[in-house]
Design an enzyme around this catalytic site. Structure first.
Site, mmCIF file in Angstrom:
data_model
loop_
_atom_site.group_PDB
_atom_site.id
_atom_site.type_symbol
_atom_site.label_atom_id
_atom_site.label_comp_id
_atom_site.label_asym_id
_atom_site.label_seq_id
_atom_site.Cartn_x
_atom_site.Cartn_y
_atom_site.Cartn_z
ATOM 1 N N SER A 1 12.433 -6.384 -0.343
ATOM 2 C CA SER A 1 12.505 -5.059 0.006
ATOM 3 C C SER A 1 11.438 -4.274 0.154
ATOM 4 C CB SER A 1 13.570 -4.375 -0.990
ATOM 5 O OG SER A 1 12.777 -4.075 -2.076
ATOM 6 N N ASP A 2 11.450 -3.078 0.872
ATOM 7 C CA ASP A 2 10.343 -2.338 0.947
ATOM 8 C C ASP A 2 10.353 -1.458 -0.533
ATOM 9 O OD1 ASP A 2 7.952 -0.542 1.734
ATOM 10 O OD2 ASP A 2 9.024 -0.313 3.574
ATOM 11 N N ALA A 3 9.231 -0.694 -0.668
ATOM 12 C CA ALA A 3 9.075 -0.110 -1.972
ATOM 13 C C ALA A 3 10.376 0.477 -2.494
ATOM 14 C CB ALA A 3 8.175 0.782 -1.958
ATOM 15 N N ASN A 4 11.103 0.425 -3.340
ATOM 16 C CA ASN A 4 12.373 1.057 -3.876
ATOM 17 C C ASN A 4 13.417 0.832 -3.009
ATOM 18 O OD1 ASN A 4 13.534 2.625 -6.061
ATOM 19 N ND2 ASN A 4 13.399 4.453 -5.039
ATOM 20 N N GLY A 5 13.317 -0.180 -2.150
ATOM 21 C CA GLY A 5 14.490 -0.216 -1.096
ATOM 22 C C GLY A 5 15.732 -0.880 -1.800
#
Length: 781
Positions: free
Chosen positions: A308-312
């Site tokens: 995931s992207d950051a905190n996705g």
């Protein structure tokens, strides 16, 4: 990803002074805690392991793991140096053997310290995977990716990313959050700087080159790292060019424009894919089973791991898909996410999968499949045998002079000559005794490097002003005026915590403009270095206007009004609106990187001849966006440039535009046969001649148009290009092959890929407006 650093600014305020000092010094936590010796030899050359051997080894580990250890392998933590409190969740998880990966560790001694905990102090001794934003270099900074795409030189791009990989691997990084492959047709979107531009064919060529550069011949090749194409998928089509906003894409656009670069990266062997943030068809990408499983894995056969992207993952709750963090983890795992990039200073979501497993919300097989893919990446990288790096050898790699030389070549080959009235460029060194160098970016080494560059890596850089002074020496008087200053951001940059802005004394811009005018009047030529500061582009840096920021237009107009010859060097990654300036020459150097100053001087004085081409359409105004060249033909094609009540909607410069210090002519376009059957390749040739007095590079571009078919097709589509160097008077026959895949497309009528029986137009030339044309037909098998 950096929007998540912003929300922690208050918590970290007490560490800001320490942060700034340590980043500038290239420090890390090892200064505080002490750095252990490497302990093991660096990785030796290894052959690629078979899929069967890798899987068997991963399965043997999985059989020994507890649910908590499995969930931990699916967690990647920010490790922000040097802010110990920010790293508490990461260190706690690491000590329990429940951390799979970390990001932002680029000090080899600190990487070894953390790795030692993982491989010597935990039960199963599973090494960490270290990831980092190796976007366009680590210490040696290359032109930004959009600038590299403007080189239209895949081989150069591959070589550049191989250097970036070698530097990253030397400090302990195993995996790059790159290449960014989002097609961007709205230049208001700040992340256009990281991608290949507006065209899927050029974007696919850049994708393959970057994956090969990062990874080499196989995952785990010596001095290489895992490539992580992002952001899957459609992120570049965010509404209004606003970062993080929703995407509304037709199936036609998604399959034919936005997915091809990712498919090319997967076919090239990319070991990782990063999911996007935004919603696609109403479902956020990190929870989109159709996107991550149906398309990526089942249709394309992707075998690597998805992050995931950051905190996705946890954002799935904020986006209205999941109920809470635990539900978000379940949704992400079931969609196809293997590794969560958790937010800074916050517990990860994936450990909640243990409870979800107990409650029957996920299966053991689903959990094991994700863990297996993470472990397989570590096995292929050889981390179990060689988890450490040698800090003593890292500096030699980082400071290799050959890297800087390649960066200079890349900056020179990326530059695009937009305008050159009267042949002002190249400047005659013998006839110039004085130069006025003017502009807010002229003496800024930091802006020359561009965004996604981190002080902790001690990046090399030199400004345009310093490059000119070094080139010209005492024989030419070089006067400098800042002219005006870049306006401050209306909200803090999310990068500011990792790349703090420099504090500067106030500037009386009105007085400085007058001083700049005076310097221009007293000089033989004025060189204005204008554009956007590096913090005005990139993530969370969308702009509603394409005008020059601040009072730069006023400065430009005032200097042009002196009547002296004016060269504009643009440092940007968008099509800026220069208000029909009468400056004689405009050279776009993007953000040229570590050797940007030297490259700019070489370009200005003809020691390098610009041969780059625009990777996007240079629209006149932000209100015209998006306006790509490859649009469907309307019912009124003759009025295509008259879509507004006042003024033209035609671009200032077309896609593929770029001039040279010499001139080129195209002739004798030949298509091997007038007719082909479905599935056959089409041969095309053209004669290209250098009709000028200088050696130079030209990018010959081939475009097609299908006249009729199952679906309507764009007015033109790029389907081939070659960058060639020609001596004065030299003529070369260039040959292109249109493969069957170049003639097929995804149609909403059939819900799949088709190749029609149809007539095709072909153009070859120096940009998307090429006039030299031919035709052929495709008939049934």
């Amino acid at each position: 990803m950096f929007r998540y650093l912003k929300k922690f600014e208050g918590t970290m305020r007490g560490f800001k002074r320490l942060l700034a000092q340590a980043l500038l010094a290239g420090s890390c936590l090892s200064i505080l805690a002490g750095a252990p010796a490497a302990g093991r030899e660096p990785a030796k050359a290894r052959a690629a392991m078979s899929d069967e051997a890798v899987r068997a080894r991963a399965d043997a580990l999985i059989a020994q793991m507890t649910p908590e250890e499995k969930a931990g392998q699916l967690s990647q933590f920010f490790y922000l140096q040097p802010m110990p409190p920010a790293n508490k969740p990461a260190l706690e998880a690491l000590g329990k053997g429940q951390a799979g990966a970390m990001l932002f560790v680029t000090d080899p001694a600190e990487a070894n310290r953390l790795q030692k905990i993982a491989v010597e102090q935990t039960r199963l001794k599973i090494p960490l995977l270290f990831g980092f934003d190796v976007i366009h270099g680590l210490r040696t900074i290359f032109p930004v990716p959009l600038g590299m795409a403007a080189s239209w030189d895949p081989q150069l791009v591959e070589q550049s990313q191989a250097v970036a990989a070698a530097e990253a691997r030397a400090v302990g990084v195993h995996w790059a959050f790159a290449p960014m492959l989002d097609i961007a047709r709205d230049p208001r979107w700040g992340r256009i700087v990281e991608g290949p531009g507006e065209d899927p064919y050029l974007g696919s060529a850049m994708a393959v080159a970057q994956v090969k550069g990062f990874q080499g011949d196989y995952i785990g090749a010596p001095n290489r790292i895992i490539a992580g194409p992002k952001h899957f998928a459609g992120y570049g089509a965010s509404l209004g060019g606003r970062d993080y906003d929703e995407v509304n894409l037709s199936d036609n656009e998604l399959w034919n424009v936005y997915l091809p670069p990712f498919k090319a990266a997967v076919d090239a062997g990319a070991g990782n894919v990063m999911a996007a943030y935004m919603g696609l068809n109403g479902v956020p990408a990190a929870g989109n089973h159709w996107l991550l499983t149906k398309v990526l894995r089942e249709t394309w056969g992707f075998k690597g791991f998805v992050v995931s992207d950051a905190n996705g993952v946890q954002s799935l709750a904020a986006q209205g898909l999941a109920v809470d963090k635990a539900d978000a983890a379940v949704r992400a795992l079931q969609a196809g996410i293997d590794l969560e990039m958790s937010p800074p200073m916050t517990p990860a979501a994936m450990p909640t999968l243990v409870q979800s497993l107990n409650e029957g919300k996920i299966t053991q097989a689903q959990l094991d499949d994700a863990v297996r893919r993470v472990l397989e990446a570590k096995i292929r990288m050889g981390l179990f045998e060689n988890p450490y790096v040698d800090p003593a050898k890292a500096e030699a790699v980082l400071d290799d002079p050959a890297h800087l030389q390649l960066a200079r070549v890349a900056a020179e080959r990326s530059a695009v000559l937009l305008k050159n009235e009267g042949g002002l460029l190249p400047l005659d060194r013998k006839g110039i005794k004085s130069i006025a160098v003017i502009g807010p970016l002229a003496d800024s080494a930091r802006d020359t490097l561009g965004p996604w560059v981190f002080p902790q890596n001690k990046p090399q850089g030199a400004s345009v002003l310093s490059g000119l002074k070094a080139k010209l020496g005492p024989a030419v008087r070089v006067d400098y005026s800042e002219g005006v200053r870049m306006p401050p951001r209306t909200f803090p940059s999310p990068m500011a915590l990792l790349d703090p802005p420099q504090k500067r004394a106030p500037l009386d811009e009105t007085a400085e403009i007058q001083r700049a005018v005076g310097l221009a009047k007293a000089a033989d030529v004025a060189v204005l270095v204008l554009g956007e500061g590096q913090d005005m582009i990139g993530e969370a840096a969308s702009r509603a206007s394409l005008d020059l920021p601040g009072r730069q237009q006023e400065l430009l107009d005032a200097v042009v009004a002196t009547g002296k010859p004016v060269v504009v060097l643009l440092m940007s990654a968008r099509p800026l609106n220069l208000k029909e300036t009468q400056a004689a020459a405009i050279l776009d150097i993007w953000y040229p990187g570590s050797a940007g100053g030297e490259a700019a001087a070489n370009l200005l004085f003809g020691e390098a001849n610009p041969g780059g081409k625009l990777p996007f359409t240079w629209i006149r105004d932000a209100a015209h966006a998006p306006n790509p060249y490859a649009q469907l033909i309307s019912h009124a094609p003759k009025d295509a440039d008259k879509r507004y009540w006042a003024g033209s909607s035609a671009p200032t410069w077309p896609f593929g535009h770029g001039l040279s210090y010499t001139s080129f002519k195209y002739a004798n376009l030949r298509i091997e046969r007038p007719s082909y059957r479905v599935g056959e390749a089409v041969g095309v040739s053209v004669e290209l001649s250098n009709a000028g007095a200088r050696a130079g590079d030209e990018v010959a571009q081939l475009y097609i148009h299908q006249r009729s078919g199952t679906s309507a097709r764009p007015v033109r589509e790029l389907k081939g290009f070659q960058r060639v160097s020609l001596k004065p008077g030299e003529t070369r026959i260039l040959r292109f092959t249109l493969k069957p895949d170049d003639l097929r497309y995804w149609s909403a009528v059939t819900g799949g890929w088709v190749q029609d029986e149809a007539a095709f137009d072909v153009w070859v030339g120096g940009d998307s407006k090429a006039e030299l044309a031919g035709t052929f037909e495709v008939r049934g098998r």
